[in-house]
Design a protein around this motif. Structure first.
Motif, PDB file in Angstrom:
ATOM      1  N   GLU A  25      14.746  16.543   7.134  1.00 15.06           N
ATOM      2  CA  GLU A  25      13.707  17.579   7.546  1.00 15.06           C
ATOM      3  C   GLU A  25      13.152  18.007   6.157  1.00 15.06           C
ATOM      4  N   VAL A  26      13.978  18.198   5.255  1.00 16.27           N
ATOM      5  CA  VAL A  26      13.289  18.452   3.651  1.00 16.27           C
ATOM      6  C   VAL A  26      12.242  17.458   3.267  1.00 16.27           C
ATOM      7  N   LEU A  27      12.267  16.061   3.689  1.00 17.76           N
ATOM      8  CA  LEU A  27      11.517  15.029   3.087  1.00 17.76           C
ATOM      9  C   LEU A  27      10.387  15.211   4.117  1.00 17.76           C
ATOM     10  N   ARG A  28      10.494  15.573   5.348  1.00 17.22           N
ATOM     11  CA  ARG A  28       9.478  15.815   6.549  1.00 17.22           C
ATOM     12  C   ARG A  28       8.334  17.085   5.798  1.00 17.22           C
ATOM     13  N   THR A  29       9.202  18.090   5.493  1.00 16.58           N
ATOM     14  CA  THR A  29       8.450  19.307   5.165  1.00 16.58           C
ATOM     15  C   THR A  29       7.552  18.992   3.967  1.00 16.58           C
ATOM     16  N   TRP A  30       8.339  18.261   3.165  1.00 13.08           N
ATOM     17  CA  TRP A  30       7.423  18.086   1.693  1.00 13.08           C
ATOM     18  C   TRP A  30       6.320  17.359   1.808  1.00 13.08           C
ATOM     19  N   VAL A  31       6.355  16.245   2.784  1.00  6.02           N
ATOM     20  CA  VAL A  31       5.422  15.428   3.258  1.00  6.02           C
ATOM     21  C   VAL A  31       4.059  16.373   3.707  1.00  6.02           C
ATOM     22  N   ASP A  32       4.639  17.056   4.763  1.00  2.00           N
ATOM     23  CA  ASP A  32       3.812  17.939   5.615  1.00  2.00           C
ATOM     24  C   ASP A  32       3.022  18.994   4.856  1.00  2.00           C
ATOM     25  N   GLN A  33       3.671  19.354   3.636  1.00  2.00           N
ATOM     26  CA  GLN A  33       3.232  20.402   2.931  1.00  2.00           C
ATOM     27  C   GLN A  33       2.199  19.670   1.746  1.00  2.00           C
ATOM     28  N   GLY A  34       2.170  18.480   1.806  1.00  2.00           N
ATOM     29  CA  GLY A  34       1.163  17.650   0.822  1.00  2.00           C
ATOM     30  C   GLY A  34       1.813  17.006   0.019  1.00  2.00           C
ATOM     31  N   ALA A  35       3.176  16.666  -0.153  1.00  2.00           N
ATOM     32  CA  ALA A  35       3.585  15.594  -0.944  1.00  2.00           C
ATOM     33  C   ALA A  35       3.505  15.872  -2.351  1.00  2.00           C
ATOM     34  N   ARG A  36       3.519  17.206  -2.757  1.00  2.00           N
ATOM     35  CA  ARG A  36       2.996  17.514  -4.133  1.00  2.00           C
ATOM     36  C   ARG A  36       4.002  17.384  -5.231  1.00  2.00           C
ATOM     37  N   ASN A  37       3.727  17.094  -6.611  1.00  2.00           N
ATOM     38  CA  ASN A  37       4.629  17.006  -7.628  1.00  2.00           C
ATOM     39  C   ASN A  37       4.971  18.268  -8.188  1.00  2.00           C
ATOM     40  N   ASN A  38       5.903  19.111  -7.527  1.00  2.00           N
ATOM     41  CA  ASN A  38       6.067  20.244  -7.567  1.00  2.00           C
ATOM     42  C   ASN A  38       7.442  20.474  -8.145  1.00  2.00           C
TER      43      ASN A  38
ATOM     44  N   GLY B  80       0.592  -1.182   0.029  1.00  2.00           N
ATOM     45  CA  GLY B  80       0.043  -0.177  -0.034  1.00  2.00           C
ATOM     46  C   GLY B  80       0.757   1.361  -0.023  1.00  2.00           C
ATOM     47  N   PRO B  81       0.085   2.313   0.208  1.00  2.00           N
ATOM     48  CA  PRO B  81       0.879   3.638  -0.030  1.00  2.00           C
ATOM     49  C   PRO B  81       1.819   3.929   1.226  1.00  2.00           C
ATOM     50  N   ILE B  82       2.880   4.864   1.076  1.00  2.00           N
ATOM     51  CA  ILE B  82       3.877   4.835   2.043  1.00  2.00           C
ATOM     52  C   ILE B  82       3.797   6.429   2.521  1.00  2.00           C
ATOM     53  N   ILE B  83       2.978   7.181   1.884  1.00  2.00           N
ATOM     54  CA  ILE B  83       2.887   8.498   2.185  1.00  2.00           C
ATOM     55  C   ILE B  83       1.617   8.962   2.372  1.00  2.00           C
ATOM     56  N   GLU B  84       1.385   9.801   3.552  1.00  2.00           N
ATOM     57  CA  GLU B  84       0.129  10.327   3.937  1.00  2.00           C
ATOM     58  C   GLU B  84       0.356  11.823   3.894  1.00  2.00           C
TER      59      GLU B  84
ATOM     60  N   SER C  18       3.559   8.753   7.993  1.00  2.00           N
ATOM     61  CA  SER C  18       3.959   8.348   6.860  1.00  2.00           C
ATOM     62  C   SER C  18       5.020   7.443   6.983  1.00  2.00           C
ATOM     63  N   ILE C  19       4.908   6.008   6.227  1.00  2.00           N
ATOM     64  CA  ILE C  19       6.067   5.190   6.196  1.00  2.00           C
ATOM     65  C   ILE C  19       7.319   5.882   5.761  1.00  2.00           C
ATOM     66  N   PHE C  20       7.116   6.539   4.545  1.00  2.19           N
ATOM     67  CA  PHE C  20       8.276   7.071   3.932  1.00  2.19           C
ATOM     68  C   PHE C  20       8.977   7.671   4.843  1.00  2.19           C
ATOM     69  N   ASN C  21       8.559   8.756   5.764  1.00  9.99           N
ATOM     70  CA  ASN C  21       9.318   9.214   6.621  1.00  9.99           C
ATOM     71  C   ASN C  21       9.633   8.461   7.818  1.00  9.99           C
TER      72      ASN C  21
END
Length: 121
Positions: free
Chosen positions: A108-121, A68-72, A79-82
């Motif tokens: 911290e970069v990965l944590r912030t990215w997920v917290d900001q919605g894990a967008r493809n930006n 299943g998914p690893i990012i919430e 998030s399993i990813f983090n």
């Protein structure tokens, strides 16, 4: 009196800092390429073969693993990813544990990215 209140508010707000937006392409992808993709790329990556996680693309990361998914999005704490990158969960293979040694700054970069919605930006 109103001037004193505005001055107090201005001083209080001057200490506030907004977190800069983390970009997948600019900030996240380079970390993953450096630390994760070797093990998590089909068809031969050990991490890919064990859990089915393809970290070579945004779509692969969002798809997750065989399980299943690893990012919430919005929730790096759960998030399993983090959790895996921060070693908050057990990873089965010694080789995989060596692949995911992230610096505190990278985490911290990965944590912030997920917290900001894990967008493809």
């Amino acid at each position: 009196m109103a001037t004193a209140g505005l001055a107090t508010l201005a001083i209080a707000l001057s200490g506030c800092r907004s977190t800069p937006e983390v970009s997948y392409s600019r900030d996240v992808s380079p970390i993953l390429k450096k630390k994760c993709v070797t093990c998590h790329t089909p068809p031969d990556g050990e991490g890919y073969n064990i859990v089915g996680l393809d970290m070579a693309s945004y779509e692969g990361i969002i798809q997750g693993t065989y399980y299943g998914p690893i990012i919430e999005p919005g929730d790096s704490r759960h998030s399993i990813f983090n959790m895996a990158g921060e070693r908050r969960i057990h990873v089965n293979s010694n080789e995989l544990r060596d692949c995911i040694l992230l610096s505190e700054e990278e985490m911290e970069v990965l944590r912030t990215w997920v917290d900001q919605g894990a967008r493809n930006n």
